[in-house]
Design a protein around this motif. Structure first.
Motif, PDB file in Angstrom:
ATOM      1  N   GLU A 247      39.061  32.795  38.850  1.00 21.49           N
ATOM      2  CA  GLU A 247      38.345  33.002  40.108  1.00 21.49           C
ATOM      3  C   GLU A 247      36.951  32.399  40.026  1.00 21.49           C
ATOM      4  O   GLU A 247      36.178  32.770  39.130  1.00 21.49           O
ATOM      5  CB  GLU A 247      38.267  34.507  40.325  1.00 21.49           C
ATOM      6  CG  GLU A 247      37.702  34.905  41.641  1.00 21.49           C
ATOM      7  CD  GLU A 247      37.781  36.424  41.787  1.00 21.49           C
ATOM      8  OE1 GLU A 247      38.892  36.975  41.726  1.00 21.49           O
ATOM      9  OE2 GLU A 247      36.727  37.044  41.960  1.00 21.49           O
TER      10      GLU A 247
ATOM     11  N   PHE B 177      49.869  37.282  46.318  1.00 22.82           N
ATOM     12  CA  PHE B 177      48.632  37.368  45.535  1.00 22.82           C
ATOM     13  C   PHE B 177      48.193  38.824  45.489  1.00 22.82           C
ATOM     14  O   PHE B 177      47.635  39.346  46.454  1.00 22.82           O
ATOM     15  CB  PHE B 177      47.564  36.505  46.215  1.00 22.82           C
ATOM     16  CG  PHE B 177      46.329  36.226  45.393  1.00 22.82           C
ATOM     17  CD1 PHE B 177      45.454  37.244  45.025  1.00 22.82           C
ATOM     18  CD2 PHE B 177      46.024  34.927  45.000  1.00 22.82           C
ATOM     19  CE1 PHE B 177      44.314  36.977  44.278  1.00 22.82           C
ATOM     20  CE2 PHE B 177      44.878  34.643  44.252  1.00 22.82           C
ATOM     21  CZ  PHE B 177      44.029  35.676  43.897  1.00 22.82           C
TER      22      PHE B 177
ATOM     23  N   PHE C  68      42.832  30.098  51.317  1.00 23.37           N
ATOM     24  CA  PHE C  68      42.707  31.547  51.166  1.00 23.37           C
ATOM     25  C   PHE C  68      42.010  32.045  52.431  1.00 23.37           C
ATOM     26  O   PHE C  68      41.041  31.423  52.889  1.00 23.37           O
ATOM     27  CB  PHE C  68      41.823  31.835  49.944  1.00 23.37           C
ATOM     28  CG  PHE C  68      42.175  33.061  49.157  1.00 23.37           C
ATOM     29  CD1 PHE C  68      43.101  33.985  49.611  1.00 23.37           C
ATOM     30  CD2 PHE C  68      41.565  33.305  47.914  1.00 23.37           C
ATOM     31  CE1 PHE C  68      43.426  35.109  48.851  1.00 23.37           C
ATOM     32  CE2 PHE C  68      41.877  34.427  47.151  1.00 23.37           C
ATOM     33  CZ  PHE C  68      42.808  35.320  47.624  1.00 23.37           C
TER      34      PHE C  68
ATOM     35  N   GLU D  89      33.267  40.864  52.077  1.00 22.38           N
ATOM     36  CA  GLU D  89      34.468  41.689  52.239  1.00 22.38           C
ATOM     37  C   GLU D  89      34.332  43.080  51.637  1.00 22.38           C
ATOM     38  O   GLU D  89      35.172  43.931  51.832  1.00 22.38           O
ATOM     39  CB  GLU D  89      35.680  40.943  51.650  1.00 22.38           C
ATOM     40  CG  GLU D  89      35.782  40.915  50.125  1.00 22.38           C
ATOM     41  CD  GLU D  89      34.738  40.047  49.428  1.00 22.38           C
ATOM     42  OE1 GLU D  89      33.968  39.346  50.116  1.00 22.38           O
ATOM     43  OE2 GLU D  89      34.679  40.102  48.187  1.00 22.38           O
TER      44      GLU D  89
ATOM     45  N   TRP E 260      33.714  36.281  49.847  1.00 17.62           N
ATOM     46  CA  TRP E 260      35.039  35.857  50.339  1.00 17.62           C
ATOM     47  C   TRP E 260      35.147  36.185  51.827  1.00 17.62           C
ATOM     48  O   TRP E 260      35.649  35.377  52.602  1.00 17.62           O
ATOM     49  CB  TRP E 260      36.141  36.564  49.533  1.00 17.62           C
ATOM     50  CG  TRP E 260      36.059  36.257  48.074  1.00 17.62           C
ATOM     51  CD1 TRP E 260      35.281  36.884  47.154  1.00 17.62           C
ATOM     52  CD2 TRP E 260      36.726  35.202  47.371  1.00 17.62           C
ATOM     53  NE1 TRP E 260      35.440  36.295  45.914  1.00 17.62           N
ATOM     54  CE2 TRP E 260      36.327  35.271  46.014  1.00 17.62           C
ATOM     55  CE3 TRP E 260      37.647  34.216  47.737  1.00 17.62           C
ATOM     56  CZ2 TRP E 260      36.805  34.388  45.042  1.00 17.62           C
ATOM     57  CZ3 TRP E 260      38.128  33.346  46.768  1.00 17.62           C
ATOM     58  CH2 TRP E 260      37.705  33.436  45.447  1.00 17.62           C
TER      59      TRP E 260
ATOM     60  N   CYS F  29      40.809  29.942  42.420  1.00 18.46           N
ATOM     61  CA  CYS F  29      40.404  30.228  43.797  1.00 18.46           C
ATOM     62  C   CYS F  29      38.885  30.186  43.865  1.00 18.46           C
ATOM     63  O   CYS F  29      38.198  30.524  42.904  1.00 18.46           O
ATOM     64  CB  CYS F  29      40.971  31.558  44.299  1.00 18.46           C
ATOM     65  SG  CYS F  29      40.741  32.967  43.214  1.00 18.46           S
TER      66      CYS F  29
ATOM     67  N   ASP G  78      45.748  41.796  44.058  1.00 18.84           N
ATOM     68  CA  ASP G  78      44.347  41.829  43.633  1.00 18.84           C
ATOM     69  C   ASP G  78      43.938  43.282  43.420  1.00 18.84           C
ATOM     70  O   ASP G  78      44.630  44.213  43.838  1.00 18.84           O
ATOM     71  CB  ASP G  78      43.468  41.172  44.705  1.00 18.84           C
ATOM     72  CG  ASP G  78      42.030  40.968  44.234  1.00 18.84           C
ATOM     73  OD1 ASP G  78      41.816  40.791  43.020  1.00 18.84           O
ATOM     74  OD2 ASP G  78      41.116  40.978  45.081  1.00 18.84           O
TER      75      ASP G  78
ATOM     76  N   HIS H  55      42.905  44.471  52.319  1.00 20.28           N
ATOM     77  CA  HIS H  55      41.889  44.337  51.261  1.00 20.28           C
ATOM     78  C   HIS H  55      41.542  45.735  50.745  1.00 20.28           C
ATOM     79  O   HIS H  55      42.228  46.711  51.069  1.00 20.28           O
ATOM     80  CB  HIS H  55      40.670  43.551  51.774  1.00 20.28           C
ATOM     81  CG  HIS H  55      39.922  42.879  50.668  1.00 20.28           C
ATOM     82  ND1 HIS H  55      38.811  43.425  50.082  1.00 20.28           N
ATOM     83  CD2 HIS H  55      40.168  41.728  49.995  1.00 20.28           C
ATOM     84  CE1 HIS H  55      38.394  42.624  49.101  1.00 20.28           C
ATOM     85  NE2 HIS H  55      39.202  41.588  49.029  1.00 20.28           N
ATOM     86  N   HIS H  56      40.478  45.820  49.929  1.00 19.63           N
ATOM     87  CA  HIS H  56      40.205  47.116  49.271  1.00 19.63           C
ATOM     88  C   HIS H  56      39.854  48.229  50.270  1.00 19.63           C
ATOM     89  O   HIS H  56      39.926  49.397  49.925  1.00 19.63           O
ATOM     90  CB  HIS H  56      39.054  46.985  48.270  1.00 19.63           C
ATOM     91  CG  HIS H  56      39.162  45.827  47.319  1.00 19.63           C
ATOM     92  ND1 HIS H  56      40.372  45.284  46.938  1.00 19.63           N
ATOM     93  CD2 HIS H  56      38.209  45.118  46.652  1.00 19.63           C
ATOM     94  CE1 HIS H  56      40.157  44.286  46.092  1.00 19.63           C
ATOM     95  NE2 HIS H  56      38.853  44.165  45.903  1.00 19.63           N
TER      96      HIS H  56
ATOM     97  N   ARG I 120      47.786  39.159  38.762  1.00 19.00           N
ATOM     98  CA  ARG I 120      46.932  40.365  38.785  1.00 19.00           C
ATOM     99  C   ARG I 120      47.800  41.603  38.959  1.00 19.00           C
ATOM    100  O   ARG I 120      47.794  42.257  39.994  1.00 19.00           O
ATOM    101  CB  ARG I 120      45.889  40.235  39.889  1.00 19.00           C
ATOM    102  CG  ARG I 120      45.014  39.005  39.672  1.00 19.00           C
ATOM    103  CD  ARG I 120      43.834  38.937  40.597  1.00 19.00           C
ATOM    104  NE  ARG I 120      43.144  37.673  40.416  1.00 19.00           N
ATOM    105  CZ  ARG I 120      42.099  37.279  41.130  1.00 19.00           C
ATOM    106  NH1 ARG I 120      41.619  38.070  42.077  1.00 19.00           N
ATOM    107  NH2 ARG I 120      41.534  36.113  40.912  1.00 19.00           N
TER     108      ARG I 120
ATOM    109  N   HIS J 108      40.211  35.423  53.850  1.00 18.01           N
ATOM    110  CA  HIS J 108      39.736  36.800  53.719  1.00 18.01           C
ATOM    111  C   HIS J 108      39.258  37.252  55.082  1.00 18.01           C
ATOM    112  O   HIS J 108      38.224  36.794  55.569  1.00 18.01           O
ATOM    113  CB  HIS J 108      38.589  36.896  52.704  1.00 18.01           C
ATOM    114  CG  HIS J 108      39.060  37.065  51.301  1.00 18.01           C
ATOM    115  ND1 HIS J 108      39.644  36.064  50.577  1.00 18.01           N
ATOM    116  CD2 HIS J 108      39.038  38.161  50.474  1.00 18.01           C
ATOM    117  CE1 HIS J 108      39.960  36.515  49.371  1.00 18.01           C
ATOM    118  NE2 HIS J 108      39.602  37.783  49.281  1.00 18.01           N
TER     119      HIS J 108
HETATM  120  C1  GLC Z   1      37.499  39.392  43.681  1.00 18.94           C
HETATM  121  C2  GLC Z   1      36.767  40.129  44.783  1.00 18.94           C
HETATM  122  C3  GLC Z   1      37.676  40.355  45.946  1.00 18.94           C
HETATM  123  C4  GLC Z   1      38.386  39.102  46.374  1.00 18.94           C
HETATM  124  C5  GLC Z   1      39.059  38.451  45.189  1.00 18.94           C
HETATM  125  C6  GLC Z   1      39.693  37.117  45.476  1.00 18.94           C
HETATM  126  O1  GLC Z   1      38.422  40.195  43.045  1.00 18.94           O
HETATM  127  O2  GLC Z   1      36.287  41.350  44.308  1.00 18.94           O
HETATM  128  O3  GLC Z   1      36.929  40.883  47.002  1.00 18.94           O
HETATM  129  O4  GLC Z   1      39.346  39.435  47.309  1.00 18.94           O
HETATM  130  O5  GLC Z   1      38.124  38.252  44.186  1.00 18.94           O
HETATM  131  O6  GLC Z   1      40.292  36.592  44.325  1.00 18.94           O
END
Ligand code: GLC
Length: 441
Positions: free
Chosen positions: A232, A173, A22, A35, A254, A246, A175, A83-84, A206, A24
């Motif tokens: 997770e 993936f 993985f 992150e 991450w 993960c 999220d 990412h977010h 997800r 990040h």
């Molecule tokens: C969670 C975290 C996110 C990360 C993810 C990975 O949802 O909030 O930041 O990317 O886990 O599975």
């Protein structure tokens, strides 16, 4: 895992692989506190965006990452394309908040996909449904129908870019679905479309919480869409579909987090072996730093695991689950057909090892990576291995391969252990101890 019926051939690479990387990575890496620093530290969004636009990881070298991932023994990878925070690591025409249009002027997703594919790894992409810049995501379709429709177009367009512009994508993936449900996201329709763009793709679970609205009672079908489950930072076997746990190579975050300790190579290996023992995969994370380098201690620890896999990989790759007998006082078990692998976490120097409750006879016992073969004898309900060396024959966990003369079967003790099955079995066992405990009265 091959015991799971009905896994299509096109997906068999996944349980065979068992171990992926993985990644990040994004502008947050340069800030060095995980992150989600923008949200968690209530950063001023404008200040974050300014820093993100200036972020320019000059040392990012996808080929180097891919070579390292391969040397770690990983068979696939998954990169955070968005990412977010909403920053995109590819050349998206739907926004200028991308690595192509900001300082790097590079399409990191392309570099990643090309390099990892060249090393023979399968290609996975991570994508966050939510984007902290888009209020409509949180308002939802009822409160802001126009904003919602616009956002949906944005997501759909970006998925199309990622799944049609970068060659074969093996794995996806999603999220960050909360608080949206799968009807709002129309994830079933999106899934159908994804399979048109990429017929062989595996998509995670997800895909939106179940159809209830936030605040209403949950009918209990959360996360049941998707081809594989994604527990997770915990290892939780699913019985009816593929799954992949993960976890992080550090402790908590991450994304890159300066000053966070790395897990030791033994901890990392144990997590991998536990996933294999329970019949699932492990996606182990690295948060490369702001310049694009993997943290050196993480590289060292994952390399030690990769080294172990070159000698002992047959106990992990493509194995079925294990845990046939109560073996936790020594380590873990995996299997492949009539072969049982004993992964010894605690080497105690004892020349003998008892494998209790194994009904199937053992034809041959060898220590992988050595020329040591062990003698085997049976004593009632146990198979006794002898001739084990005093010195641990392997830097991490030595593996003993038992070639059995038929399918692996165990007795009731192997199946039920302490907390299950017929308590009469335990009563009979307790009786054998007699009532000596009362003597002192
Ligand atoms: C969670 C975290 C996110 C990360 C993810 C990975 O949802 O909030 O930041 O990317 O886990 O599975």
């Amino acid at each position: 895992m091959y015991q799971l019926p009905g896994i299509p051939d096109k997906w068999k690479w996944f349980p065979e692989a068992r171990y992926g990387l993985f990644l990040h990575w994004g502008p947050y890496a340069a800030l060095g506190r995980g992150e989600q620093i923008l949200f968690r530290e209530h950063m001023d969004p404008a200040a974050y965006e300014e820093a993100a636009c200036k972020w320019n990881p000059k040392r990012f070298d996808a080929k180097k990452w891919a070579k390292l991932a391969k040397s770690f023994g990983m068979k696939y990878a998954c990169l955070t394309t968005r990412h977010h925070d909403g920053y995109c690591l590819w050349d998206s025409r739907y926004t200028d908040y991308t690595s192509m249009r900001q300082a790097p002027k590079r399409d990191f997703v392309r570099e990643y996909a090309d390099a990892f594919r060249t090393e023979g790894l399968k290609i996975g992409l991570y994508y966050s449904w939510l984007d902290w810049r888009v209020p409509a995501y949180f308002d939802g379709p009822d409160k802001d129908p126009d904003g919602w429709a616009e956002m949906k177009k944005y997501i759909y367009g970006q998925l199309e870019e990622l799944l049609t512009g970068y060659g074969k994508i093996d794995y996806f993936f999603f999220d960050g679905a909360w608080p949206r449900n799968r009807d709002e996201l129309e994830s079933e329709a999106i899934l159908r479309q994804m399979r048109i763009w990429q017929p062989d793709i595996l998509v995670n679970n997800r895909l939106g919480i179940s159809t209830h609205k936030v605040g209403e009672e949950d009918p209990g079908s959360d996360w049941d869409l998707g081809d594989f489950g994604t527990p997770e930072r915990e290892i939780h076997a699913e019985r009816t579909r593929l799954w992949e746990s993960c976890d992080v190579t550090t402790q908590r975050f991450w994304g890159y987090s300066a000053g966070e300790d790395a897990k030791t190579s033994k901890q990392l290996l144990d997590i991998l072996c536990e996933c294999a023992e329970k019949g699932g995969n492990l996606l182990m994370n690295i948060g490369p730093d702001g310049d694009g380098e993997f943290p050196p201690q993480v590289v060292a620890n994952l390399s030690a695991v990769g080294d172990w896999l070159t000698r002992n990989g047959e106990a992990v790759y493509g194995t079925d689950n294990g845990d046939f007998t109560e073996f936790s006082t020594h380590g873990r078990e995996t299997s492949r057909g009539n072969t049982l692998y004993l992964i010894i976490k605690f080497w105690d120097g004892n020349p003998e090892l008892r494998v209790n409750d194994l009904l199937t006879d053992v034809k041959e016992a060898v220590i992988l990576g050595t020329d040591i073969s062990l003698s085997v004898r049976r004593e009632d309900h146990a198979v006794i291995l002898s001739g084990l060396p005093k010195e641990k024959p392997e830097a991490l966990f030595p593996v003993i391969r038992l070639t059995c003369d038929g399918p692996i079967r165990t007795n009731e003790w192997g199946v039920s252990r302490n907390w299950q099955g017929d308590p009469d079995r335990l009563a009979r066992w307790a009786e054998k101890r007699g009532n000596s405990v009362w003597v002192r009265k």
